[in-house]
Design an enzyme around this catalytic site. Sequence first.
Site, PDB file in Angstrom:
ATOM      1  N   CYS A 169     -12.067 -37.004  27.914  1.00 33.31           N
ATOM      2  CA  CYS A 169     -13.506 -36.942  27.628  1.00 33.31           C
ATOM      3  C   CYS A 169     -13.971 -35.555  27.216  1.00 33.31           C
ATOM      4  O   CYS A 169     -14.841 -35.423  26.360  1.00 33.31           O
ATOM      5  CB  CYS A 169     -14.288 -37.497  28.807  1.00 33.31           C
ATOM      6  SG  CYS A 169     -13.933 -39.276  29.016  1.00 33.31           S
ATOM      7  N   LYS A 185     -22.220 -43.449  28.984  1.00 40.52           N
ATOM      8  CA  LYS A 185     -21.316 -43.897  27.913  1.00 40.52           C
ATOM      9  C   LYS A 185     -20.341 -44.932  28.471  1.00 40.52           C
ATOM     10  O   LYS A 185     -20.134 -44.997  29.681  1.00 40.52           O
ATOM     11  CB  LYS A 185     -20.553 -42.709  27.315  1.00 40.52           C
ATOM     12  CG  LYS A 185     -19.669 -41.973  28.323  1.00 40.52           C
ATOM     13  CD  LYS A 185     -19.149 -40.671  27.728  1.00 40.52           C
ATOM     14  CE  LYS A 185     -18.230 -39.959  28.700  1.00 40.52           C
ATOM     15  NZ  LYS A 185     -16.987 -40.644  29.012  1.00 40.52           N
ATOM     16  N   ASP A 225     -18.611 -35.911  32.910  1.00 43.73           N
ATOM     17  CA  ASP A 225     -18.075 -36.898  33.855  1.00 43.73           C
ATOM     18  C   ASP A 225     -17.661 -36.319  35.219  1.00 43.73           C
ATOM     19  O   ASP A 225     -16.556 -36.590  35.712  1.00 43.73           O
ATOM     20  CB  ASP A 225     -16.868 -37.621  33.237  1.00 43.73           C
ATOM     21  CG  ASP A 225     -17.217 -38.392  31.965  1.00 43.73           C
ATOM     22  OD1 ASP A 225     -18.368 -38.312  31.509  1.00 43.73           O
ATOM     23  OD2 ASP A 225     -16.325 -39.069  31.418  1.00 43.73           O
TER      24      ASP A 225
END
Length: 204
Positions: free
Chosen positions: A157, A112, A11
């Site tokens: 994450c 995601k 990310d």
Amino acid sequence: MTPQQALLLIDLQNDFCPGGALAVHQGDEVIAIANPYAAEFYQRGQPVIATLDWHPADHGSFASNAGQTAGTQGELDGLAQVWWPDHCIQHSTGAELHPALAQRWISDRIYKGQDVKVDSYSAFFDNGHRNQTALDQLLKNRGITALTVMGLATDYCVKYSVLDALALGYAVTVISAGCRGVNLKNGDSEQALADMAAKGAVIL
Ligand SMILES: [Zn+2]
């Protein structure tokens, strides 16, 4: 035999960097660490995989959609949920990979968080482990058995991706200098690294 390695960049998106909707303190500092690792993996012919949080605008994790205050906790479809500011909305600038990230080294992108009813911290599964992304199959198809992981955010994450990777049987090394955390509570990032180490991750 040397394990087949891949680099997993979690990310590294505008919204998680300073100026973004869910900015992680000093989040952009990890880009300069990601680039040389990505180049090194690429030059060895090893996959460099970037994950992207990729939400529809009506995502259930957004405080705005839940009628809640960002940073507080509640429940989403039966699961504990932190309410987040609107972030990483599909095709928005905030959802783009950071412009300083050398995208030419990236071999694959894993998206995601598309399901409005469940959040998805891990690069492998949603938070309810109801569905999985393409990542595990992609790694297995290429004979990858070991992952080097870094990115944003340490306590969400990165942590859940690493814990899932370990549970799936991958050897995992975390580049701690390449991670930054949200730290809703002081020390969340240190605790996350300790949790990953306790499950078998090597923390560099
Ligand atoms: Zn998200």
